[in-house]
Design an enzyme around this catalytic site. Structure first.
Site, PDB file in Angstrom:
ATOM      1  N   HIS A  14       4.806  -6.974   0.236  1.00  0.00           N
ATOM      2  CA  HIS A  14       5.488  -6.222  -0.811  1.00  0.00           C
ATOM      3  C   HIS A  14       6.602  -5.397  -0.189  1.00  0.00           C
ATOM      4  O   HIS A  14       6.756  -5.334   1.020  1.00  0.00           O
ATOM      5  CB  HIS A  14       4.512  -5.346  -1.610  1.00  0.00           C
ATOM      6  CG  HIS A  14       4.029  -4.124  -0.900  1.00  0.00           C
ATOM      7  ND1 HIS A  14       3.824  -2.931  -1.541  1.00  0.00           N
ATOM      8  CD2 HIS A  14       3.720  -3.891   0.394  1.00  0.00           C
ATOM      9  CE1 HIS A  14       3.382  -2.026  -0.681  1.00  0.00           C
ATOM     10  NE2 HIS A  14       3.316  -2.590   0.482  1.00  0.00           N
ATOM     11  N   ASP A  79      -3.558 -13.159  -3.381  1.00  0.00           N
ATOM     12  CA  ASP A  79      -3.792 -13.497  -1.979  1.00  0.00           C
ATOM     13  C   ASP A  79      -2.688 -14.392  -1.423  1.00  0.00           C
ATOM     14  O   ASP A  79      -2.356 -15.424  -2.002  1.00  0.00           O
ATOM     15  CB  ASP A  79      -5.143 -14.184  -1.812  1.00  0.00           C
ATOM     16  CG  ASP A  79      -5.552 -14.322  -0.351  1.00  0.00           C
ATOM     17  OD1 ASP A  79      -5.207 -13.436   0.454  1.00  0.00           O
ATOM     18  OD2 ASP A  79      -6.225 -15.315  -0.021  1.00  0.00           O
TER      19      ASP A  79
END
Length: 136
Positions: A14, A79
């Site tokens: 991220h 994931d």
């Protein structure tokens, strides 16, 4: 009232950055987390549910069922993904661990409720030293 927790793990990338801010502004507020080339974490997700033990089964909830719900609705979506780009329930949100915990709560609460239990807490360890707890 009894509480039971299931732990799952996932790896995700991220970036913390507001698109309406300059790179300098994002770096000033978010530091290394605003790296334009992203960064990742090995997250630990703890899902705690609460309620009364079913006298027939001795369970609050079947943990195998809880694992399946968490995996289907959360882990399979996050994931080895980029939280900013690949995760439908994070679209348009700043990909902080705080916002991730809230989004996971919103996804799991109705499913847990179907079991007769209640969602009590979402806890996410981003690092060994940093974690978020959300109680809805």
């Amino acid at each position: 009232m009894i509480y039971i927790t299931r732990r799952e793990s996932f790896n995700a990338a991220h970036k913390l950055a507001r698109p309406d801010w300059s790179e300098d502004e994002n770096t000033a507020v978010f530091g290394k987390c605003a790296n334009p080339n992203w960064h990742g974490h090995n997250y630990q997700l703890f899902v705690t549910v609460k309620g009364e033990v079913n006298p027939e089964t001795g369970f609050l909830v079947d943990l195998k069922w809880l694992k399946q719900v968490i995996n289907k609705h959360v882990i399979d979506k996050v994931d080895h993904k980029n939280l900013n780009l690949d995760v439908d329930f994070m679209k348009g949100k700043l990909a902080s661990t705080e916002n991730l915990a809230i989004a996971i709560w919103d996804i799991l609460a109705p499913h847990v409720g179907e079991s007769g239990a209640q969602l009590h807490c979402i806890k996410i360890y981003e690092t060994d030293n940093n974690y978020v707890e959300y109680f809805g």
